[in-house]
Design a protein around this motif. Structure first.
Motif, PDB file in Angstrom:
ATOM      1  N   ALA A  91       0.814  -1.222   0.000  1.00 45.68           N
ATOM      2  CA  ALA A  91       0.000   0.000   0.000  1.00 45.68           C
ATOM      3  C   ALA A  91       0.843   1.266   0.000  1.00 45.68           C
ATOM      4  O   ALA A  91       0.376   2.313  -0.448  1.00 45.68           O
ATOM      5  N   ILE A  92       2.084   1.177   0.492  1.00 42.38           N
ATOM      6  CA  ILE A  92       2.907   2.389   0.538  1.00 42.38           C
ATOM      7  C   ILE A  92       4.136   2.301  -0.359  1.00 42.38           C
ATOM      8  O   ILE A  92       5.117   3.023  -0.140  1.00 42.38           O
ATOM      9  N   VAL A  93       4.081   1.476  -1.392  1.00 44.30           N
ATOM     10  CA  VAL A  93       5.146   1.527  -2.399  1.00 44.30           C
ATOM     11  C   VAL A  93       5.117   2.936  -2.985  1.00 44.30           C
ATOM     12  O   VAL A  93       4.058   3.462  -3.328  1.00 44.30           O
ATOM     13  N   GLY A  94       6.259   3.545  -3.064  1.00 50.90           N
ATOM     14  CA  GLY A  94       6.329   4.932  -3.521  1.00 50.90           C
ATOM     15  C   GLY A  94       6.221   5.918  -2.375  1.00 50.90           C
ATOM     16  O   GLY A  94       6.049   7.108  -2.600  1.00 50.90           O
ATOM     17  N   ALA A  95       6.324   5.428  -1.132  1.00 50.91           N
ATOM     18  CA  ALA A  95       6.250   6.319   0.027  1.00 50.91           C
ATOM     19  C   ALA A  95       7.231   7.467  -0.154  1.00 50.91           C
ATOM     20  O   ALA A  95       8.382   7.272  -0.509  1.00 50.91           O
ATOM     21  N   ASP A  96       6.744   8.675   0.060  1.00 50.91           N
ATOM     22  CA  ASP A  96       7.559   9.859  -0.188  1.00 50.91           C
ATOM     23  C   ASP A  96       7.391  10.819   0.982  1.00 50.91           C
ATOM     24  O   ASP A  96       8.003  10.635   2.017  1.00 50.91           O
ATOM     25  N   GLY A  97       6.522  11.798   0.845  1.00 46.81           N
ATOM     26  CA  GLY A  97       6.323  12.783   1.902  1.00 46.81           C
ATOM     27  C   GLY A  97       5.620  12.187   3.106  1.00 46.81           C
ATOM     28  O   GLY A  97       4.761  11.323   2.984  1.00 46.81           O
ATOM     29  N   ILE A  98       6.010  12.665   4.302  1.00 45.32           N
ATOM     30  CA  ILE A  98       5.470  12.167   5.559  1.00 45.32           C
ATOM     31  C   ILE A  98       5.193  13.349   6.479  1.00 45.32           C
ATOM     32  O   ILE A  98       5.982  14.287   6.541  1.00 45.32           O
ATOM     33  N   THR A  99       4.083  13.281   7.204  1.00 45.49           N
ATOM     34  CA  THR A  99       3.838  14.211   8.300  1.00 45.49           C
ATOM     35  C   THR A  99       3.142  13.439   9.402  1.00 45.49           C
ATOM     36  O   THR A  99       2.490  12.424   9.141  1.00 45.49           O
ATOM     37  N   ALA A 100       3.293  13.888  10.641  1.00 48.11           N
ATOM     38  CA  ALA A 100       2.673  13.204  11.777  1.00 48.11           C
ATOM     39  C   ALA A 100       1.826  14.201  12.558  1.00 48.11           C
ATOM     40  O   ALA A 100       2.168  15.385  12.658  1.00 48.11           O
ATOM     41  N   ARG A 101       0.702  13.658  13.088  1.00 51.42           N
ATOM     42  CA  ARG A 101      -0.165  14.504  13.909  1.00 51.42           C
ATOM     43  C   ARG A 101      -1.052  13.618  14.775  1.00 51.42           C
ATOM     44  O   ARG A 101      -1.613  12.637  14.282  1.00 51.42           O
ATOM     45  N   ASP A 102      -1.156  13.969  16.046  1.00 54.60           N
ATOM     46  CA  ASP A 102      -2.044  13.281  16.984  1.00 54.60           C
ATOM     47  C   ASP A 102      -1.843  11.770  17.000  1.00 54.60           C
ATOM     48  O   ASP A 102      -2.806  11.000  17.058  1.00 54.60           O
ATOM     49  N   GLY A 103      -0.594  11.320  16.915  1.00 51.79           N
ATOM     50  CA  GLY A 103      -0.294   9.896  16.989  1.00 51.79           C
ATOM     51  C   GLY A 103      -0.422   9.135  15.683  1.00 51.79           C
ATOM     52  O   GLY A 103      -0.138   7.946  15.634  1.00 51.79           O
ATOM     53  N   ASP A 104      -0.872   9.811  14.625  1.00 50.76           N
ATOM     54  CA  ASP A 104      -0.979   9.186  13.307  1.00 50.76           C
ATOM     55  C   ASP A 104       0.086   9.752  12.379  1.00 50.76           C
ATOM     56  O   ASP A 104       0.515  10.894  12.526  1.00 50.76           O
ATOM     57  N   VAL A 105       0.485   8.927  11.417  1.00 51.29           N
ATOM     58  CA  VAL A 105       1.458   9.353  10.413  1.00 51.29           C
ATOM     59  C   VAL A 105       0.751   9.336   9.067  1.00 51.29           C
ATOM     60  O   VAL A 105       0.045   8.383   8.737  1.00 51.29           O
ATOM     61  N   TYR A 106       0.922  10.391   8.300  1.00 51.76           N
ATOM     62  CA  TYR A 106       0.311  10.503   6.975  1.00 51.76           C
ATOM     63  C   TYR A 106       1.418  10.371   5.941  1.00 51.76           C
ATOM     64  O   TYR A 106       2.443  11.049   6.038  1.00 51.76           O
ATOM     65  N   VAL A 107       1.206   9.483   4.968  1.00 56.44           N
ATOM     66  CA  VAL A 107       2.236   9.147   3.993  1.00 56.44           C
ATOM     67  C   VAL A 107       1.688   9.364   2.591  1.00 56.44           C
ATOM     68  O   VAL A 107       0.629   8.826   2.236  1.00 56.44           O
ATOM     69  N   ALA A 108       2.416  10.140   1.783  1.00 56.96           N
ATOM     70  CA  ALA A 108       2.096  10.269   0.355  1.00 56.96           C
ATOM     71  C   ALA A 108       2.771   9.110  -0.369  1.00 56.96           C
ATOM     72  O   ALA A 108       3.994   9.029  -0.398  1.00 56.96           O
ATOM     73  N   ALA A 109       1.969   8.203  -0.896  1.00 58.22           N
ATOM     74  CA  ALA A 109       2.497   7.057  -1.654  1.00 58.22           C
ATOM     75  C   ALA A 109       2.296   7.367  -3.124  1.00 58.22           C
ATOM     76  O   ALA A 109       1.250   7.066  -3.703  1.00 58.22           O
ATOM     77  N   ASN A 110       3.313   7.996  -3.720  1.00 57.16           N
ATOM     78  CA  ASN A 110       3.119   8.558  -5.056  1.00 57.16           C
ATOM     79  C   ASN A 110       2.824   7.527  -6.132  1.00 57.16           C
ATOM     80  O   ASN A 110       1.947   7.733  -6.955  1.00 57.16           O
ATOM     81  N   SER A 111       3.506   6.405  -6.151  1.00 57.79           N
ATOM     82  CA  SER A 111       3.256   5.444  -7.222  1.00 57.79           C
ATOM     83  C   SER A 111       1.924   4.718  -7.040  1.00 57.79           C
ATOM     84  O   SER A 111       1.431   4.078  -7.971  1.00 57.79           O
ATOM     85  N   ARG A 112       1.323   4.832  -5.857  1.00 59.94           N
ATOM     86  CA  ARG A 112      -0.009   4.265  -5.612  1.00 59.94           C
ATOM     87  C   ARG A 112      -1.091   5.342  -5.716  1.00 59.94           C
ATOM     88  O   ARG A 112      -2.264   5.067  -5.589  1.00 59.94           O
ATOM     89  N   ASN A 113      -0.664   6.597  -5.878  1.00 65.78           N
ATOM     90  CA  ASN A 113      -1.583   7.722  -6.072  1.00 65.78           C
ATOM     91  C   ASN A 113      -2.556   7.860  -4.903  1.00 65.78           C
ATOM     92  O   ASN A 113      -3.763   8.015  -5.095  1.00 65.78           O
ATOM     93  N   ARG A 114      -1.986   7.822  -3.688  1.00 64.70           N
ATOM     94  CA  ARG A 114      -2.844   7.925  -2.509  1.00 64.70           C
ATOM     95  C   ARG A 114      -2.080   8.519  -1.332  1.00 64.70           C
ATOM     96  O   ARG A 114      -0.850   8.542  -1.316  1.00 64.70           O
ATOM     97  N   VAL A 115      -2.843   8.974  -0.363  1.00 65.58           N
ATOM     98  CA  VAL A 115      -2.307   9.376   0.928  1.00 65.58           C
ATOM     99  C   VAL A 115      -2.938   8.448   1.953  1.00 65.58           C
ATOM    100  O   VAL A 115      -4.158   8.242   1.957  1.00 65.58           O
TER     101      VAL A 115
END
Length: 117
Positions: free
Chosen positions: A39-63
């Motif tokens: 699900a996170i192949v292509g993981a690129d940009g990351i940010t964290a907030r309130d105990g969760d991590v948000y990942v931009a997975a570019n080759s999967r075209n999703r966050v």
């Protein structure tokens, strides 16, 4: 004290999200894998907030949102306007997540998108 998150874009056929604790003296603790998934192949940009991590997975075209247990769910995808997302960042004091569309194959789709989560 804090945590640094590292994206491994591709490790075989999966992506990997690694967390590294950092002590108040600046020394890094032992790294551990929070999530390893296709699900996170292509993981690129990351940010964290309130105990969760948000990942931009570019080759999967999703966050994805990854919780502290390593469970992931897609929060944004191509239906939301993503085109090879490369970075994510919350506006301070807001539920607005800004996503950079790198759009490497279609430069006209390059943009900064704003989504309220």
């Amino acid at each position: 004290d804090g945590t640094i998150y590292v994206a491994v874009t591709q490790a075989g056929n999966v992506g990997r999200l690694v967390e590294v604790p950092v002590g108040s003296d600046g020394d890094a603790g032992e790294a551990s894998t929070l999530l390893e998934s296709e699900a996170i192949v292509g993981a690129d940009g990351i940010t964290a907030r309130d105990g969760d991590v948000y990942v931009a997975a570019n080759s999967r075209n999703r966050v994805l949102r990854v919780d502290s247990e390593g469970d992931a769910e897609t929060v944004l995808d191509a239906d939301d306007g993503l085109v090879f997302p490369s970075d994510v960042l919350f506006a301070p004091g807001s539920d607005d997540l800004f996503v950079c569309n790198f759009a490497n194959q279609s430069p006209d789709d390059g943009a900064i998108l704003r989504a309220r989560l």
